[in-house]
Design a protein around this motif. Sequence first.
Motif, PDB file in Angstrom:
ATOM      1  N   ASP A 179      48.451  46.871  43.492  1.00  0.00           N
ATOM      2  CA  ASP A 179      48.120  46.483  42.407  1.00  0.00           C
ATOM      3  C   ASP A 179      47.852  47.272  41.198  1.00  0.00           C
ATOM      4  O   ASP A 179      47.612  48.623  41.693  1.00  0.00           O
ATOM      5  N   ASP A 180      47.823  47.100  40.000  1.00  0.00           N
ATOM      6  CA  ASP A 180      47.469  48.165  38.807  1.00  0.00           C
ATOM      7  C   ASP A 180      48.496  49.358  38.833  1.00  0.00           C
ATOM      8  O   ASP A 180      47.905  50.302  38.870  1.00  0.00           O
ATOM      9  N   ASP A 202      51.152  46.250  36.057  1.00  0.00           N
ATOM     10  CA  ASP A 202      49.928  46.122  35.270  1.00  0.00           C
ATOM     11  C   ASP A 202      49.925  45.577  33.924  1.00  0.00           C
ATOM     12  O   ASP A 202      50.619  45.889  33.211  1.00  0.00           O
ATOM     13  N   GLU A 236      51.665  41.117  35.505  1.00  0.00           N
ATOM     14  CA  GLU A 236      50.344  40.546  35.418  1.00  0.00           C
ATOM     15  C   GLU A 236      49.978  40.435  34.043  1.00  0.00           C
ATOM     16  O   GLU A 236      50.436  41.321  33.231  1.00  0.00           O
TER      17      GLU A 236
HETATM   18 MG    MG Z   1      46.195  43.990  38.864  1.00  0.00          MG
END
Ligand code: MG
Length: 291
Positions: A179-180, A202, A236
Amino acid sequence: HAKAGGKNKYLFYSNDMDAAGVERLLLETDLRKALDRNELLFHYQPQVDTNTGTVVGVEALLRWQHPDQGMIPPFKFIPIAEEIGLIGELGSWGLREACRQLVELREEGYALPKIAVNVSALQFNRNFCAQVKAILQETGLPPSALELELTESIMMEDSHSTVKALQEFRGMGLRLSIDDFGTGYSSLSYLSRFPLDELKIDRSFVIDFDKSDNDASLVLAIIAMGRSLKLELVAEGVETHEQFHFLTDNGAEVIQGYLFSRPVTATELRPLLAPGYFLEQIREIRADSHE
Ligand code: MG
Ligand code: C2E
Ligand code: MG
Ligand code: MG
């Protein structure tokens, strides 16, 4: 003595704390009770396959329904939970709740392939594997339907035990997502060292790609890297048609963002899970680019 210590602490705070400090202390006190009082819940955000218009996964995003303050977003209380040692309890509640929810949806006939749960680096201790295993057994969710969203801070540890834990999860059939990606400090090499299935692009890179050549280049580089490492990609924070076109034209075909849906309650989610639910909207977006 605990009582005396607590009192001293209170006196110290009351002299020195500003309004933000007071608010924070109140939140901290309430947060310790939030789980028992059933004030925590998930909202679910669809991840849409833009080729089929079907929801191929949802991310479970934590919310705190505070009795006086209304809905509190995670950035306001997850860091507190981490600081006061509550994240383990909160995290295992979240895992159980997410698994339970997907089992319920599947029993109702919804064919949702996976649910993604965010995992704090601090949850990633020695017991974590056993805990996840127990929750899967207890809820009856197949491991391949659970995805753990890990951040670079977990990868950064790069300890033997981290790699071992990730390999154990992989062996169990769980899905692992990073994630990110690109917002942390870690090196790129862990992407190939760790057994990952998915990379999330991200929001911070997606958001300004049309205003910043650098962000556009970064998104392209991340997509290229993900593809060469055979990782699935999820973009995202997609809000605009321009972002949709840029991402899908360049090979990021699963999209999570307000363009399709904000995070919603389980009740609001159900209709969105119909196969091809977003197809018409995607056709309109595609037509829009040819005007
Ligand atoms: Mg994220
Ligand atoms: P994240 O995991 O990167 O989650 C994505 C965040 O982006 C979510 O914010 C989501 O609502 C937001 N988002 C998605 N699409 C869009 C968009 O198109 N526009 C905008 N402006 N925002 C979008 P949220 O729900 O406030 O969560 C923030 C962060 O809190 C998450 O970032 C995650 O790091 C953390 N978090 C949320 N739930 C949990 C949890 O259960 N456990 C842990 N440890 N962390 C959590
Ligand atoms: Mg996430
Ligand atoms: Mg993010």
